[in-house]
Design a protein around this motif. Sequence first.
Motif, PDB file in Angstrom:
ATOM      1  N   VAL A  46       0.751  -1.221  -0.012  1.00 39.71           N
ATOM      2  CA  VAL A  46      -0.176  -0.047  -0.008  1.00 39.71           C
ATOM      3  C   VAL A  46       1.078   1.218   0.019  1.00 39.71           C
ATOM      4  N   LEU A  47       0.803   2.084  -0.889  1.00 40.01           N
ATOM      5  CA  LEU A  47       1.563   3.368  -0.996  1.00 40.01           C
ATOM      6  C   LEU A  47       0.780   4.320  -0.307  1.00 40.01           C
ATOM      7  N   HIS A  48      -0.476   4.512  -0.745  1.00 41.20           N
ATOM      8  CA  HIS A  48      -1.298   5.766  -0.107  1.00 41.20           C
ATOM      9  C   HIS A  48      -2.605   5.103   0.310  1.00 41.20           C
ATOM     10  N   ASP A  49      -3.157   5.364   1.386  1.00 41.75           N
ATOM     11  CA  ASP A  49      -4.370   4.730   1.840  1.00 41.75           C
ATOM     12  C   ASP A  49      -5.274   6.071   2.091  1.00 41.75           C
ATOM     13  N   SER A  68      -7.387  10.967  -8.916  1.00 39.67           N
ATOM     14  CA  SER A  68      -8.923  11.422  -9.158  1.00 39.67           C
ATOM     15  C   SER A  68      -9.705  10.691  -7.950  1.00 39.67           C
ATOM     16  N   ARG A  69     -10.595  11.383  -7.336  1.00 41.99           N
ATOM     17  CA  ARG A  69     -11.494  10.602  -6.374  1.00 41.99           C
ATOM     18  C   ARG A  69     -12.912  10.533  -6.789  1.00 41.99           C
ATOM     19  N   GLU A  70     -13.257   9.594  -7.400  1.00 34.79           N
ATOM     20  CA  GLU A  70     -14.507   9.461  -8.026  1.00 34.79           C
ATOM     21  C   GLU A  70     -16.040   9.519  -7.364  1.00 34.79           C
ATOM     22  N   LEU A  71     -15.997  10.530  -6.630  1.00 37.62           N
ATOM     23  CA  LEU A  71     -17.302  10.824  -5.848  1.00 37.62           C
ATOM     24  C   LEU A  71     -18.463  11.488  -6.759  1.00 37.62           C
ATOM     25  N   SER A 253      -4.264 -10.614  -7.613  1.00 41.18           N
ATOM     26  CA  SER A 253      -5.723 -11.151  -7.343  1.00 41.18           C
ATOM     27  C   SER A 253      -6.468 -10.798  -5.962  1.00 41.18           C
ATOM     28  N   PHE A 254      -7.736 -10.806  -5.769  1.00 37.84           N
ATOM     29  CA  PHE A 254      -8.488 -10.537  -4.716  1.00 37.84           C
ATOM     30  C   PHE A 254      -8.136  -8.856  -4.392  1.00 37.84           C
ATOM     31  N   LEU A 255      -8.327  -8.326  -5.558  1.00 37.49           N
ATOM     32  CA  LEU A 255      -8.423  -6.904  -5.598  1.00 37.49           C
ATOM     33  C   LEU A 255     -10.109  -6.632  -5.356  1.00 37.49           C
ATOM     34  N   LYS A 256     -10.313  -5.365  -5.020  1.00 40.32           N
ATOM     35  CA  LYS A 256     -11.575  -4.804  -5.086  1.00 40.32           C
ATOM     36  C   LYS A 256     -11.828  -3.577  -5.537  1.00 40.32           C
ATOM     37  N   GLY A 274      -9.845   1.406  -6.109  1.00 43.89           N
ATOM     38  CA  GLY A 274     -11.006   2.206  -5.484  1.00 43.89           C
ATOM     39  C   GLY A 274     -11.975   1.681  -4.549  1.00 43.89           C
ATOM     40  N   GLY A 275     -12.166   0.393  -4.700  1.00 43.23           N
ATOM     41  CA  GLY A 275     -12.925  -0.466  -3.487  1.00 43.23           C
ATOM     42  C   GLY A 275     -12.357  -0.155  -2.130  1.00 43.23           C
ATOM     43  N   ARG A 276     -11.168  -0.117  -2.066  1.00 51.53           N
ATOM     44  CA  ARG A 276     -10.581  -0.060  -0.714  1.00 51.53           C
ATOM     45  C   ARG A 276      -9.851   1.450  -0.460  1.00 51.53           C
ATOM     46  N   ASP A 277     -10.263   2.392  -1.362  1.00 51.50           N
ATOM     47  CA  ASP A 277      -9.668   3.723  -1.205  1.00 51.50           C
ATOM     48  C   ASP A 277      -8.330   3.788  -0.806  1.00 51.50           C
ATOM     49  N   ARG A 278      -7.563   3.350  -1.790  1.00 52.10           N
ATOM     50  CA  ARG A 278      -6.083   3.298  -1.701  1.00 52.10           C
ATOM     51  C   ARG A 278      -5.418   3.009  -3.033  1.00 52.10           C
ATOM     52  N   VAL A 279      -4.018   3.322  -2.804  1.00 48.67           N
ATOM     53  CA  VAL A 279      -3.281   3.143  -4.286  1.00 48.67           C
ATOM     54  C   VAL A 279      -2.200   2.291  -3.647  1.00 48.67           C
ATOM     55  N   LEU A 280      -2.005   1.383  -4.707  1.00 51.79           N
ATOM     56  CA  LEU A 280      -1.154   0.105  -4.333  1.00 51.79           C
ATOM     57  C   LEU A 280       0.226   0.289  -5.329  1.00 51.79           C
TER      58      LEU A 280
END
Length: 297
Positions: A46-49, A68-71, A253-256, A274-280
């Motif tokens: 995890v680089l950024h959460d 970009s934060r897709e809200l 695998s097992f990404l969200k 995006g499903g876990r609000d983070r950058v890997l």
Amino acid sequence: MMPVLRTRPFRVAVATAAGLVACALGFFAWQSFYPVQASDGWGVQVLHDSVDKAASLLPERDGSLLVSRELNSGRGSILRITAGGDRVVVVDGLSKPDGMVAVAGGWAFSQEVGGAPVSVSRNGQVRMLFQGNNVQGLFNDGDYLYAIEDRKGDGRLLRYDWRTAQLDVLRQGLSETEGLTRCIDGRLLYTEKANGKVRAYNPEGTDPVVVDGLNNPTFLFCDQRGLWISEDSTHRARLLRIAGDGSRHTVLSFLKAPQAIVADGQGGYLVAEGGRDRVLRLTPSTPVDVATLSPRE
């Protein structure tokens, strides 16, 4: 004795139903929280959460990262995370900002809602380029900016000429087309999410399928390692690599709900989950020559 006989099956049925519900809840919880797995030869961290609905990524020369934060409903924004970890919102008041690419002197971005423009940001000023409907994917080759709309049956593939500001419709009648990239052989590729396919734009006829059998393919990226495809699925999504010989490799695998994948400039990649609000950050186990991995346009 009769009441006892009637009650026992009822209790068994209730216990069985409760057990099934517990198993189902446990299964979905397992899918949500099971850690991301990298294949042999790769490492992931995890680089950024705490990056709400991370979608598109754009590394900058000074080591910063645009995300970009897709809200929706004007709550979306584009965030700059500096090399030191500071966070600054550079564009706000957006609705589902999704695609984002570097352009001369700045960067362009889309919003995946009806009637929203594709815009360019330069020197802190945002200017509309052209109007779109649910534009998601963008690709810039320097002469043209390509954009694709994520709609059901009436989506379009668009081409904007930087020199003349002319907008051409290359394809129409598309359905759930999201990702867009150009690969090393010069073909312009795009995804059909619901159909699980990647097609190549053919200016002279029908767009052929180049990859199929995917699970909700969304963002695309191409470099010398091959074609990278992220699957926008809520549970057990994958990051795939299609090698030059057509072989498929599951790298993560097992990404969200993974979104964009981009090169990090150091031989690895950044992936928006995006499903876990983070950058890997995805890194190869064996160092490589970074110069050989530049995207081919």
